[in-house]
Write a protein that holds these residues in place. Structure first.
Motif, short mmCIF file in Angstrom:
data_model
loop_
_atom_site.label_atom_id
_atom_site.label_comp_id
_atom_site.label_asym_id
_atom_site.label_seq_id
_atom_site.Cartn_x
_atom_site.Cartn_y
_atom_site.Cartn_z
N GLU A 181 0.82 -1.22 0.00
CA GLU A 181 0.00 0.00 0.00
C GLU A 181 0.85 1.27 0.00
OE1 GLU A 181 -3.63 0.06 2.05
OE2 GLU A 181 -3.69 -2.10 2.41
N PRO A 182 1.75 1.38 -0.98
CA PRO A 182 2.68 2.52 -0.99
C PRO A 182 1.99 3.88 -1.17
CG PRO A 182 2.74 1.38 -3.10
CD PRO A 182 1.93 0.53 -2.17
N THR A 183 0.77 3.88 -1.72
CA THR A 183 0.08 5.15 -1.95
C THR A 183 -1.07 5.36 -0.96
OG1 THR A 183 -1.46 4.24 -3.60
CG2 THR A 183 0.66 5.02 -4.40
N GLY A 184 -1.12 4.51 0.07
CA GLY A 184 -2.23 4.57 1.02
C GLY A 184 -2.35 5.89 1.76
N ASN A 185 -1.24 6.63 1.90
CA ASN A 185 -1.28 7.92 2.60
C ASN A 185 -1.09 9.10 1.66
OD1 ASN A 185 -1.61 6.70 5.08
ND2 ASN A 185 0.56 6.72 5.60
N LEU A 186 -1.25 8.87 0.36
CA LEU A 186 -0.94 9.94 -0.60
C LEU A 186 -2.17 10.41 -1.36
CD1 LEU A 186 2.36 8.51 -2.14
CD2 LEU A 186 2.08 9.96 -0.11
N ASP A 187 -2.13 11.65 -1.80
CA ASP A 187 -3.21 12.18 -2.64
C ASP A 187 -3.06 11.61 -4.06
OD1 ASP A 187 -1.34 13.70 -4.10
OD2 ASP A 187 -1.54 15.38 -2.72
N PRO A 188 -4.09 11.80 -4.91
CA PRO A 188 -4.06 11.18 -6.24
C PRO A 188 -2.83 11.54 -7.07
CG PRO A 188 -6.28 11.91 -5.75
CD PRO A 188 -5.42 12.42 -4.62
N ASN A 189 -2.40 12.79 -7.08
CA ASN A 189 -1.25 13.15 -7.90
C ASN A 189 0.02 12.45 -7.45
OD1 ASN A 189 -2.58 14.80 -9.65
ND2 ASN A 189 -2.13 16.69 -8.52
N ASN A 190 0.25 12.46 -6.14
CA ASN A 190 1.44 11.79 -5.62
C ASN A 190 1.35 10.28 -5.79
OD1 ASN A 190 3.36 13.79 -4.58
ND2 ASN A 190 1.65 14.43 -3.29
N THR A 212 -2.31 -2.71 -3.31
CA THR A 212 -2.95 -1.39 -3.34
C THR A 212 -4.47 -1.48 -3.26
OG1 THR A 212 -3.10 0.70 -4.56
CG2 THR A 212 -3.09 -1.30 -5.88
N HIS A 213 -5.06 -0.36 -2.83
CA HIS A 213 -6.51 -0.20 -2.89
C HIS A 213 -6.90 0.80 -3.96
CE1 HIS A 213 -6.69 -1.79 1.37
NE2 HIS A 213 -7.57 -2.52 0.70
N ASN A 214 -5.92 1.27 -4.72
CA ASN A 214 -6.19 2.36 -5.65
C ASN A 214 -6.82 1.84 -6.95
OD1 ASN A 214 -6.05 4.59 -7.44
ND2 ASN A 214 -4.69 5.54 -5.93
N ARG A 215 -8.11 1.79 -6.93
CA ARG A 215 -8.90 1.24 -8.02
C ARG A 215 -8.61 1.94 -9.36
NH1 ARG A 215 -13.95 -1.17 -7.67
NH2 ARG A 215 -13.62 -1.06 -5.43
N GLU A 216 -8.58 3.26 -9.32
CA GLU A 216 -8.41 4.02 -10.56
C GLU A 216 -7.07 3.70 -11.21
OE1 GLU A 216 -8.80 8.31 -10.01
OE2 GLU A 216 -7.56 8.56 -11.80
N ILE A 217 -6.01 3.64 -10.40
CA ILE A 217 -4.68 3.36 -10.95
C ILE A 217 -4.61 1.93 -11.48
CG2 ILE A 217 -2.25 3.08 -10.32
CD1 ILE A 217 -2.49 5.59 -8.60
N VAL A 218 -5.14 0.99 -10.71
CA VAL A 218 -5.11 -0.41 -11.16
C VAL A 218 -5.83 -0.55 -12.51
CG1 VAL A 218 -5.98 -2.74 -10.67
CG2 VAL A 218 -4.90 -1.40 -8.85
N ASN A 219 -6.98 0.08 -12.61
CA ASN A 219 -7.76 -0.04 -13.84
C ASN A 219 -7.08 0.65 -15.02
OD1 ASN A 219 -9.66 -1.58 -12.56
ND2 ASN A 219 -11.10 0.11 -12.21
N ALA A 220 -6.31 1.70 -14.74
CA ALA A 220 -5.67 2.43 -15.84
C ALA A 220 -4.38 1.76 -16.31
CB ALA A 220 -5.36 3.86 -15.39
N MET A 221 -3.67 1.08 -15.41
CA MET A 221 -2.31 0.64 -15.75
C MET A 221 -2.23 -0.68 -16.52
SD MET A 221 0.07 2.16 -12.69
CE MET A 221 1.55 1.30 -13.17
#
Ligand code: ADP
Ligand code: MG
Length: 246
Positions: A181-190, A212-221
């Motif tokens: 969860e490297p982006t768990g504490n970060l805003d979308p840009n970071n 990760t829990h970042n749905r948008e990034i997973v779906n885009a990458m």
């Protein structure tokens, strides 16, 4: 390091180029449902894999097993030719030198500056100071922090801190990068900046595993996506997406 590890370190047949092998791995912490339940997973050198799933589904347990922080209750784990069921305690540090690790909460030395945080990882493996002085600026440039080497950690934004943590994870040129969860504490840009950096690192040959829990990034990458639920892998897809539950 990779060459010939199959025969030397493990009696079992591991397919050529496979860097992570879990065979029927179960991990129980105590009584009750196991955190991982009969999980098998194969990762080839150079892959980029997202691990997704609800909180409590066993993702961090999987990462800790790969780091040999935990040992399985049942089943076998081989990472880079090291049979982690059998590895001797005095070999664990050498094994871990092949791994770079990034956590949600950065885990930096808060009273030291950026340079010292990254250099520290090289001092542990006894890199000569002359080389450290060359390597640190180069890796800081890679994570877009070239001008920040003198900054104290508590003067940095969350995104910058995670890039320092990424630099520290990469400075010893790991074969595998693990991120929980490297982006768990970060805003979308970071979050995007960190994920794009990890993609670049992967393109240079490092195997990358990202929880990760970042749905948008997973779906885009459009990477491989392994979905966990209650300790089992319920989906494993190339160019996968974040599954919508219910
Ligand atoms: P995730 O990272 O997907 O949120 P975890 O691997 O942290 O899941 O946890 C999986 C399950 O194991 C959860 O039910 C959690 O409560 C349990 N668990 C995790 N760590 C421990 C521990 N040290 N002792 C006991 N139970 C644990
Ligand atoms: Mg977790």
């Amino acid at each position: 390091m990779e060459k010939g590890f199959r025969k030397k370190k493990s009696g079992r047949q591991i397919p050529e180029g496979e860097v992570i092998t879990l065979e029927h791995v179960t991990k129980s912490y105590s009584s009750g449902a196991p955190a991982l339940n009969d999980v098998s997973l194969h990762v080839k050198k150079g892959e980029f894999v997202f691990i997704v799933g609800d909180s409590g589904s066993g993702k961090s347990t999987l990462i800790k097993l790969l780091l040999r922080e935990l040992v399985p209750t049942n089943g076998e784990i081989t990472v880079l030719g090291y049979n982690l069921n059998k590895i001797k305690h005095n070999k664990i540090p050498k094994f871990r030198r092949n791994l770079g690790i990034v956590f949600q909460d950065f885990r930096l030395l808060k009273d030291r500056n950026v340079y010292e945080n990254v250099a520290f990882a090289q001092r542990i493996v006894q890199t000569p100071t002359r080389e450290i002085k060359r390597n640190v600026p180069s890796i800081l440039a890679t994570v877009n922090l070239a001008g920040k080497y003198k900054s104290k950690i508590n003067q940095l934004s969350g995104g910058e801190q995670q890039r320092v943590a990424l630099a520290r994870a990469l400075i010893n040129k790991p074969t595998i990068l693990l991120a929980d969860e490297p982006t768990g504490n970060l805003d979308p840009n970071n979050s995007w900046e960190i994920m794009k950096l990890m993609e670049k690192i992967n393109e240079n040959g490092t195997t990358v595993i990202v929880v990760t829990h970042n749905r948008e990034i997973v779906n885009a990458m459009k990477k491989r996506v392994v979905t966990m639920k209650k300790g089992v892998i319920i989906e494993d897809e190339e160019e996968g997406t974040y599954i919508d539950e219910d």
